[in-house]
Every structure is written in structure tokens, then in C-alpha cells.
Design a protein around this motif. Structure first.
Motif, PDB file in Angstrom:
ATOM      1  N   ASN A 294       0.758  -1.193   0.062  1.00 51.26           N
ATOM      2  CA  ASN A 294       0.033   0.020  -0.030  1.00 51.26           C
ATOM      3  C   ASN A 294       1.010   1.039   0.058  1.00 51.26           C
ATOM      4  O   ASN A 294       1.363   1.465   0.740  1.00 51.26           O
ATOM      5  CB  ASN A 294      -0.888   0.086   1.023  1.00 51.26           C
ATOM      6  CG  ASN A 294      -1.834  -1.218   1.289  1.00 51.26           C
ATOM      7  OD1 ASN A 294      -1.343  -2.135   2.165  1.00 51.26           O
ATOM      8  ND2 ASN A 294      -2.907  -1.302   0.810  1.00 51.26           N
ATOM      9  N   PHE A 295       0.848   1.705  -0.984  1.00 46.90           N
ATOM     10  CA  PHE A 295       1.917   3.010  -1.209  1.00 46.90           C
ATOM     11  C   PHE A 295       1.412   4.278  -0.886  1.00 46.90           C
ATOM     12  O   PHE A 295       0.192   4.706  -1.136  1.00 46.90           O
ATOM     13  CB  PHE A 295       2.447   2.829  -3.035  1.00 46.90           C
ATOM     14  CG  PHE A 295       2.952   1.682  -3.297  1.00 46.90           C
ATOM     15  CD1 PHE A 295       4.172   1.156  -2.558  1.00 46.90           C
ATOM     16  CD2 PHE A 295       2.426   1.277  -4.282  1.00 46.90           C
ATOM     17  CE1 PHE A 295       4.756   0.170  -3.235  1.00 46.90           C
ATOM     18  CE2 PHE A 295       2.770  -0.113  -4.709  1.00 46.90           C
ATOM     19  CZ  PHE A 295       4.099  -0.572  -4.351  1.00 46.90           C
TER      20      PHE A 295
ATOM     21  N   GLY B 126       9.376   0.305  -1.547  1.00 47.92           N
ATOM     22  CA  GLY B 126       8.130   0.449  -2.551  1.00 47.92           C
ATOM     23  C   GLY B 126       8.649   1.394  -3.555  1.00 47.92           C
ATOM     24  O   GLY B 126       9.601   1.221  -4.143  1.00 47.92           O
TER      25      GLY B 126
ATOM     26  N   VAL C 148      15.854  -1.580   1.986  1.00 46.28           N
ATOM     27  CA  VAL C 148      15.702  -2.992   1.927  1.00 46.28           C
ATOM     28  C   VAL C 148      14.576  -3.495   1.230  1.00 46.28           C
ATOM     29  O   VAL C 148      13.531  -3.387   2.050  1.00 46.28           O
ATOM     30  CB  VAL C 148      16.007  -3.924   3.315  1.00 46.28           C
ATOM     31  CG1 VAL C 148      16.126  -5.308   3.048  1.00 46.28           C
ATOM     32  CG2 VAL C 148      17.413  -3.180   3.746  1.00 46.28           C
TER      33      VAL C 148
ATOM     34  N   PRO D 104       5.142  -3.512   5.841  1.00 46.00           N
ATOM     35  CA  PRO D 104       4.422  -4.692   5.413  1.00 46.00           C
ATOM     36  C   PRO D 104       3.664  -5.128   6.567  1.00 46.00           C
ATOM     37  O   PRO D 104       4.149  -5.577   7.401  1.00 46.00           O
ATOM     38  CB  PRO D 104       5.101  -5.563   4.560  1.00 46.00           C
ATOM     39  CG  PRO D 104       6.517  -5.628   4.964  1.00 46.00           C
ATOM     40  CD  PRO D 104       6.619  -4.019   5.392  1.00 46.00           C
TER      41      PRO D 104
ATOM     42  N   ILE E 229       9.476  -8.475  11.714  1.00 46.89           N
ATOM     43  CA  ILE E 229      10.795  -7.640  11.121  1.00 46.89           C
ATOM     44  C   ILE E 229      11.296  -6.387  12.317  1.00 46.89           C
ATOM     45  O   ILE E 229      12.434  -6.697  12.264  1.00 46.89           O
ATOM     46  CB  ILE E 229      10.185  -6.519  10.074  1.00 46.89           C
ATOM     47  CG1 ILE E 229       9.808  -7.411   8.878  1.00 46.89           C
ATOM     48  CG2 ILE E 229      11.184  -5.650   9.687  1.00 46.89           C
ATOM     49  CD1 ILE E 229       9.318  -6.785   7.531  1.00 46.89           C
TER      50      ILE E 229
HETATM   51  C1  LIG Z   1       3.246  -0.645   3.038  1.00 46.08           C
HETATM   52  S1  LIG Z   1       4.383  -0.949   1.669  1.00 46.08           S
HETATM   53  C2  LIG Z   1       5.250   0.775   1.644  1.00 46.08           C
HETATM   54  C3  LIG Z   1       5.891   1.340   0.649  1.00 46.08           C
HETATM   55  C4  LIG Z   1       6.597   2.618   0.605  1.00 46.08           C
HETATM   56  N1  LIG Z   1       7.626   2.679   1.615  1.00 46.08           N
HETATM   57  C5  LIG Z   1       5.503   3.672   1.071  1.00 46.08           C
HETATM   58  O1  LIG Z   1       5.327   4.270   2.118  1.00 46.08           O
HETATM   59  O2  LIG Z   1       4.897   4.047  -0.101  1.00 46.08           O
HETATM   60  C6  LIG Z   1       5.665  -2.050   2.127  1.00 46.08           C
HETATM   61  C7  LIG Z   1       6.712  -2.493   1.338  1.00 46.08           C
HETATM   62  O3  LIG Z   1       7.349  -3.316   1.861  1.00 46.08           O
HETATM   63  C8  LIG Z   1       7.818  -4.324   0.933  1.00 46.08           C
HETATM   64  N2  LIG Z   1       8.018  -5.836   1.627  1.00 46.08           N
HETATM   65  C9  LIG Z   1       7.103  -6.590   1.719  1.00 46.08           C
HETATM   66  N3  LIG Z   1       7.851  -7.587   2.823  1.00 46.08           N
HETATM   67  C10 LIG Z   1       9.053  -7.331   3.065  1.00 46.08           C
HETATM   68  C11 LIG Z   1      10.208  -7.950   3.446  1.00 46.08           C
HETATM   69  N4  LIG Z   1       9.969  -9.115   4.160  1.00 46.08           N
HETATM   70  N5  LIG Z   1      11.229  -7.392   3.270  1.00 46.08           N
HETATM   71  C12 LIG Z   1      11.523  -6.256   2.647  1.00 46.08           C
HETATM   72  N6  LIG Z   1      10.445  -5.615   2.143  1.00 46.08           N
HETATM   73  C13 LIG Z   1       9.284  -6.156   2.085  1.00 46.08           C
HETATM   74  C14 LIG Z   1       6.628  -4.520  -0.076  1.00 46.08           C
HETATM   75  O4  LIG Z   1       7.037  -4.856  -1.377  1.00 46.08           O
HETATM   76  C15 LIG Z   1       6.288  -2.922  -0.122  1.00 46.08           C
HETATM   77  O5  LIG Z   1       7.482  -2.127  -1.000  1.00 46.08           O
END
Ligand SMILES: C[S@@+](CC[C@H](N)C(=O)[O-])C[C@H]1O[C@@H](n2cnc3c(N)ncnc32)[C@H](O)[C@@H]1O
Length: 311
Positions: free
Chosen positions: A52-53, A81, A99, A155, A162
């Protein structure tokens, strides 16, 4: 754009409005930018990775401000993201190591930074890795710094693991500001005796002190989630320096897991396989209490008493 943030304490309204106005002329990303970059990168948000961006510059500025970071600070961002928050972090002058688990997002991000904030590219690195598996060897800038801050819109499905994993793995992770589902934020910050006090609350106490730092509505995201979010601000007060410290933490966390696996039961009933009556006496803990009333220090005392009993 309307102000969609709702501070716990009424102090941010005018700063948020100013952020909104500034963001129009900065490199930060709005809704149209996010959709365009996603289309360019061939990315459709997926639930699997909790994607959710954030599409609201005021929100990412607010998160960066809450983290109190600036030039010379080292920051880890988990899950950058499409880069909304990353740009707000870089805007402060901090160095950012991101990351990201999803390969197309990790691949696209350096291009977005170069396009929107070219002056910050030297302070930015991204690695394509699962944050649950990342190690200090993967992130040299963070590993070599005396201390660093985690700032992330996590996420939702893996937010707590995490946080705990990174605190365990990086002794120099000294503070964090994370956006998580509001219920998760409440649990992370809950105090003993409350209904929502559970393993995340008690384990986080091992490392330091957490507080809620405001609620964020669902319409600042694309796609909009079904739940509200909240910020959690954390300051580390304890680091496990020796192997003995780490062993004590593992024993304590095992007791916490066992006690909360049967949270309606007394400590005596929930822990009867692992904790003899004498250990409760040694630690000065009433075995007829439930785990949900104990602080981390009480759990640690009980784990130490079990260990002393066994040797
Ligand atoms: C809620 S989105 C936030 C995206 C961005 N930071 C924003 O605020 O628009 C969560 C992000 O975490 C990444 N993600 C999910 N699981 C992850 C993991 N285990 N390790 C690293 N990144 C992860 C997703 O692909 C996504 O880009």
C-alpha cells in the motif's frame, strides 16, 4: 488535498499544511507520480507483500519529522516500494539504506531517486532482500555506523517479526519510527494488565520504550487498505552485548511465548512443563497470576530463576 493525518496530540496541523504546500515544488511524490512510476515499472500493488503505497507528501514528511533525522544520520528503510518515504528521508540530508523484497521495485528505485532528487544519489543504496533475512554484512554503511534509525511504512503482515528481528540482529539500531496497522501499534505500545498486552508488547520492552506517535487515515495510500494506520516511535535502552545476554533473552522470550500461548491460564498452569514451583519462589512471582500482568523484567527474573534451579 485534504489533511488526512490525525495526531494523537494536537500539534502537527499547521506543519502538515506547510508540508503539503512545499511538497508541490519538491521532489516528493504525489498520487499521479506514484501511478505513473508504477505503470512505467510494470508494478501492480500486491497483497502478498503488503503493498500500500503512500500518495501524500504531507504524510511522508510527517514520518521523517517524527524520526528527528538529519544530515549525517544513517537510516534503514524497510520496504521502500515506489520511493515516497525514501525521498522524504533523503530530503532531510540523511543517508538511506533501503531493503526491498520485490525485485521490480528494488530495480526501479535508484532511477526514481536520480530523477527526483539527483543530489541525494550518493547518500542512497537499495538492496533486494527480505528484511527478515538481512544481516549487517549486507548493509555496510549501517553496520559501520555507531548507531542508526529504522524508518519504515512496514508491510502489515510481517511488521512485528521484522522489528524484533532487526533489533536482535543490529545492536546499533538505536531508534525507530514505523507506520503499522493501528491495532499492531496499540499492541506494540500496550502496558501490562491491558487486554491487548501480548508477546509483541512484552518483547519490545526487552529492548526499550515504545510510544504511539499519531494515527494516519487510510486514504493516504494507494490502494487504500481496510484499516487505519498509526506511527510507533521507539527508543532503545538495552543492548545484548555478550553471548550470555543473548542466551538470557532467548530463555526469557521462550517463557513469554509459552505464557501467552495460553494467556487465559495462570503462570503455574501455562508454564508447568518448564518452570518448577521453586523458580516462582526464587523470582518472587505469584504463580497464580496470568502472564498478561508481568513486565519483561519479571519474565527475565523468572527465566533466570529457572536457569539457576537447573544448574
Ligand atoms: C506498505 S508498503 C510501503 C511502501 C513505501 N515505503 C510507501 O510508504 O509507499 C510495504 C513495502 O514493503 C515491501 N516488503 C514486504 N515484505 C518485505 C520484506 N519481508 N522485506 C523487505 N521488504 C518487504 C513491499 O514490497 C512494499 O514495497
Amino acid at each position: 488535498m485534504t489533511d488526512t493525518t490525525m495526531p494523537d496530540k494536537p500539534s502537527h496541523a499547521s506543519a502538515d499544511a506547510a508540508d503539503q504546500a512545499d511538497a508541490e515544488t519538491s521532489g516528493l511524490l504525489g498520487a499521479a507520480d506514484i501511478r505513473r512510476i508504477a505503470a512505467d515499472a510494470g508494478v501492480t500493488p500486491t497483497k502478498k507483500f503488503g503493498q500500500n503505497f503512500v500518495i501524500d507528501p504531507g504524510t511522508v514528511r510527517r514520518i521523517a519529522r517524527t524520526a528527528e533525522i538529519g544530515a549525517d544520520d544513517q537510516v534503514m528503510e524497510v520496504g521502500p516500494g515506489l520511493g515516497s518515504l525514501t525521498l522524504a528521508l533523503l530530503e532531510t540530508g540523511a543517508a538511506v539504506t533501503a531493503v526491498e523484497i520485490d525485485p521490480p521495485l528494488a530495480e526501479r528505485l535508484p532511477h526514481t531517486i536520480a530523477e527526483r532528487m539527483p543530489q541525494a544519489t550518493e547518500r542512497f543504496a537499495v538492496i533486494n532482500r527480505d528484511a527478515l533475512k538481512v544481516t549487517p554484512d549486507d548493509t555496510p554503511a549501517l553496520a559501520q555506523s555507531e548507531s542508526f534509525t529504522l524508518v519504515a511504512n512496514l508491510p502489515y503482515n510481517v511488521a512485528t517479526p521484522i522489528i524484533i528481528t532487526l533489533l536482535e540482529r543490529y545492536p546499533n539500531l538505536s531508534s525507530f519510527v514505523v507506520m503499522v496497522q493501528k491495532e499492531v501499534a496499540d499492541r506494540l505500545c500496550a502496558k501490562p494488565g491491558s487486554k491487548i498486552y501480548g508477546t509483541p508488547s512484552v518483547k519490545l520492552q526487552w529492548f526499550g520504550e515504545a510510544e504511539r506517535a499519531g494515527v494516519i487515515g487510510r486514504n493516504v495510500f494507494w490502494p487504500a487498505p481496510n484499516v487505519d494506520s498509526a506511527l510507533v516511535k521507539f527508543t532503545r535502552t538495552h543492548t545484548d552485548l555478550t553471548d550470555d545476554d543473548v542466551a538470557a533473552r532467548k530463555r526469557t522470550f521462550a517463557l513469554v511465548d509459552a505464557a501467552f500461548a495460553q494467556r487465559r491460564k495462570t503462570l503455574h498452569a501455562a508454564l508447568k512443563k518448564t518452570v518448577p514451583a521453586s523458580a516462582f519462589e526464587t523470582a518472587g512471582i505469584d504463580a497464580t497470576l496470568r502472564g498478561e500482568t508481568l513486565t519483561i523484567d519479571r519474565f527475565a527474573a523468572l527465566a533466570a530463576a529457572v536457569e539457576a534451579d537447573a544448574s
